[in-house]
Scaffold this motif. Structure first.
Motif, short mmCIF file in Angstrom:
data_model
loop_
_atom_site.label_atom_id
_atom_site.label_comp_id
_atom_site.label_asym_id
_atom_site.label_seq_id
_atom_site.Cartn_x
_atom_site.Cartn_y
_atom_site.Cartn_z
N GLU A 176 -13.53 30.09 5.75
CA GLU A 176 -15.13 30.60 5.84
C GLU A 176 -15.05 31.99 6.00
O GLU A 176 -16.06 32.43 5.47
N GLU A 177 -14.33 32.95 6.53
CA GLU A 177 -14.36 34.03 6.71
C GLU A 177 -14.08 34.78 5.45
O GLU A 177 -15.01 35.76 5.06
N ALA A 178 -13.18 34.29 4.64
CA ALA A 178 -13.08 34.77 3.35
C ALA A 178 -14.32 34.79 2.47
O ALA A 178 -14.57 35.59 1.67
N ARG A 179 -15.04 33.59 2.64
CA ARG A 179 -16.36 33.38 1.85
C ARG A 179 -17.48 34.34 1.88
O ARG A 179 -17.88 34.93 1.37
N VAL A 180 -17.34 34.98 3.35
CA VAL A 180 -18.28 35.90 3.51
C VAL A 180 -17.79 37.19 3.51
O VAL A 180 -18.42 38.38 4.20
N GLY A 181 -16.57 37.38 3.05
CA GLY A 181 -15.88 38.76 2.70
C GLY A 181 -15.34 39.38 3.96
O GLY A 181 -14.91 40.44 4.02
N GLN A 182 -14.98 38.60 5.02
CA GLN A 182 -14.16 39.31 6.18
C GLN A 182 -12.85 38.91 6.20
O GLN A 182 -12.14 39.33 7.14
N ARG A 183 -12.37 38.12 5.27
CA ARG A 183 -10.84 37.95 5.08
C ARG A 183 -10.73 38.26 3.69
O ARG A 183 -11.32 38.08 2.75
N THR A 184 -9.22 38.64 3.36
CA THR A 184 -8.92 38.87 1.98
C THR A 184 -8.13 37.68 1.51
O THR A 184 -7.97 36.52 2.45
N THR A 185 -8.04 37.62 0.13
CA THR A 185 -7.33 36.62 -0.45
C THR A 185 -5.94 36.27 0.21
O THR A 185 -5.30 35.34 0.40
N LEU A 186 -5.22 37.57 0.72
CA LEU A 186 -3.79 37.53 1.09
C LEU A 186 -3.81 36.66 2.35
O LEU A 186 -3.03 35.76 2.84
N ASP A 187 -4.83 36.79 3.36
CA ASP A 187 -5.14 36.26 4.45
C ASP A 187 -5.22 34.67 4.24
O ASP A 187 -4.67 33.99 5.09
N VAL A 188 -6.02 34.24 3.36
CA VAL A 188 -6.12 33.01 2.92
C VAL A 188 -4.63 32.38 2.43
O VAL A 188 -4.31 31.23 2.98
N LEU A 189 -4.09 33.05 1.67
CA LEU A 189 -2.76 32.56 1.29
C LEU A 189 -1.63 32.52 2.50
O LEU A 189 -1.01 31.53 2.41
N ASN A 190 -1.55 33.48 3.32
CA ASN A 190 -0.75 33.40 4.41
C ASN A 190 -0.92 32.31 5.27
O ASN A 190 -0.33 31.73 5.62
N GLN A 191 -2.54 31.96 5.62
CA GLN A 191 -2.79 30.75 6.28
C GLN A 191 -2.30 29.50 5.85
O GLN A 191 -1.92 28.67 6.37
N GLN A 192 -2.42 29.39 4.53
CA GLN A 192 -2.06 28.18 3.74
C GLN A 192 -0.62 28.02 3.72
O GLN A 192 -0.01 27.00 4.20
N GLN A 193 0.16 29.10 3.79
CA GLN A 193 1.63 28.96 4.03
C GLN A 193 1.98 28.71 5.30
O GLN A 193 2.93 27.91 5.61
#
Length: 465
Positions: A384-401
């Motif tokens: 949700e934070e990445a969708r509004v620009g507060q998180r990067t793609t790497l943050d999402v990838l890291n959390q998925q991992q």
């Protein structure tokens, strides 16, 4: 972003997590797999054959109480020529004749006293049988534990492979969306490269998981005897686990087959001392013989003789060889007593170690469940934070991992939880087909022993070979 794990891809994970639930009616259960291993494992069958071979030591020892009977016979040909006086006119007569002498004899020998070697040999053979049975119990335990471990390894590796494949699908969707955002200028080329790198790593992990699963399947086939098909969730055997560590240690020291086998080995070694010492005692036998001779002197003659006599043999000096074997047997008996103590120490250490592993596994399951729950919440927030620009793609990838690692940890912890319970029961000596309630015919070592212990003759084994 709204990338989610496909619900179907989580079925195996959830099945493994719900260890208390029952699988499909046609699925192979942990207990049915162990029943297959118990009835057909070649290592276990070989040990059963070894016990049957050891059973024959008892009738061998009992033969010392029975008489020995032997028959002998000889046959030959002889030719005699002689010149004797007394012929017609007082002259000499030539005598030429052929004979076929032969003898037939029967000898019966009964021992009356041999320094109690027979009695001690029988007791020794019986101790060997009891020790062999405990070794068989140990092999049964090892087979059942290895079967449970192989079963849970297949479940674990299947679930992990499913997670890794699902992770590839998630990352493929992640990469597609990242490229779309790159095309409209929302992210940089670096974000695309990060997604591509993570996808390549995920595909590599799929290959590793496939290799691990194939290895576990091969071991399962080796132990259980069939390929794994539709395995139901495994269950821990907590009902067989003692309530306290002290109780577990006490049971292990009293009931573990390795301890009992070592104690029987002590008995065998001590009796060997007595058997060897018996060689220094007098030996008393009764010997009876019947012989019949044919044509020993002239054609058609026959002579019969029969004797019966008591025979006593007193060893006086044998060069010190028997004395050396007595001393050697005493040292061996001392070695067996030391080995029995070492076995007790090994069993005690195994019980304590397996108990600690079980306690740790229980705690790990709870921690892993909390980790998965927290990682799922965190992943939703990061997206949700990445969708509004507060998180990067790497943050999402890291959390998925992070979530993937948490789920893998949960699967591993649940597998360890089941295996650790089997390990505790194995370490105390109570892992058996009877205690598990396996739906299979229970092998009885006593049945074969009862069939052969008093057999005075016969070449066929009880199964007809």
């Amino acid at each position: 972003m709204s990338i989610k794990y496909h619900p179907k891809r989580r079925l195996i994970l959830l099945a493994l997590a719900a260890l208390g639930t029952s699988g499909p009616a046609s699925a192979e259960t942990l207990l049915s797999a162990l029943a297959r291993a118990y009835s057909s494992n070649p290592t276990l069958d070989a040990q059963r054959a070894a016990v049957r071979a050891t059973d024959e030591n008892v009738p061998r020892a009992l033969s010392g109480y029975r008489p020995s009977v032997s028959a002998s016979g000889t046959v030959g040909a002889s030719y005699q020529t002689a010149r004797t006086a007394g012929g017609a006119g007082g002259g000499l007569t030539d005598l030429n004749r052929g004979l076929f002498p032969g003898t037939i004899g029967l000898t019966v020998q009964q021992n009356l006293f041999n320094g109690f070697r027979t009695a001690n040999s029988v007791r020794q053979a019986e101790s060997q049988v009891l020790g062999a049975r405990e070794s068989l119990r140990s092999t049964e335990q090892t087979t059942l534990f290895n079967g449970a471990q192989a079963y849970m390894n297949v479940l674990r590796d299947t679930a992990i492979l499913d997670l890794q494949r699902n992770n590839v699908e998630v990352l493929e969707e992640q990469l597609r969306q990242t490229r779309d955002r790159f095309n409209v200028g929302e992210v940089t080329r670096t974000d695309v490269a990060q997604a591509e790198s993570r996808l390549a790593a995920a595909r590599s992990q799929v290959s590793v998981a496939e290799g691990n699963l194939q290895s576990s399947i091969a071991i399962y086939r080796q132990i259980v005897g069939v390929e794994p098909r539709q395995l139901a969730p495994g269950r821990p055997v907590d009902r067989l686990v003692p309530r306290t560590l002290a109780a577990a240690v006490q049971i292990g020291l009293e009931e573990h087959p390795a301890v009992l086998s070592a104690l029987h080995a002590v008995d065998v070694a001590e009796l060997q001392v007595k058997v060897t010492e018996g060689e220094l005692a007098p030996t008393v036998n009764v010997v009876g013989q019947v012989n019949q001779a044919f044509e020993s002197s002239f054609p058609g003659d026959r002579a019969t003789s029969a004797t019966i006599a008591g025979q006593i043999t007193v060893p006086i000096y044998t060069g010190g060889e028997v004395y050396a074997r007595v001393r050697q047997a005493k040292e061996t008996a001392g070695q067996r007593r030391i080995e029995a103590e070492a076995t007790r120490d090994s069993v005690r250490a195994a019980v304590i170690s397996s108990w600690g592993q079980l306690e740790a596994a229980k705690a790990n399951v709870q921690a892993a469940q909390a980790q998965v729950a927290a990682a799922e919440v965190a992943l939703t927030g990061v997206r949700e934070e990445a969708r509004v620009g507060q998180r990067t793609t790497l943050d999402v990838l890291n959390q998925q991992q992070e979530l993937l690692n948490a789920r893998v940890n949960l699967i591993t912890a649940q597998r360890d939880r089941v295996v650790a319970s089997f390990s505790v029961v194995n370490s105390i000596g109570r892992l058996s087909a009877q205690s598990l309630g396996l739906n299979t015919a229970i092998y009885s070592a006593k049945q074969h022993f009862d069939q052969v212990k008093d057999l005075p003759w016969g070449l066929r084994t009880p199964d007809g070979r």
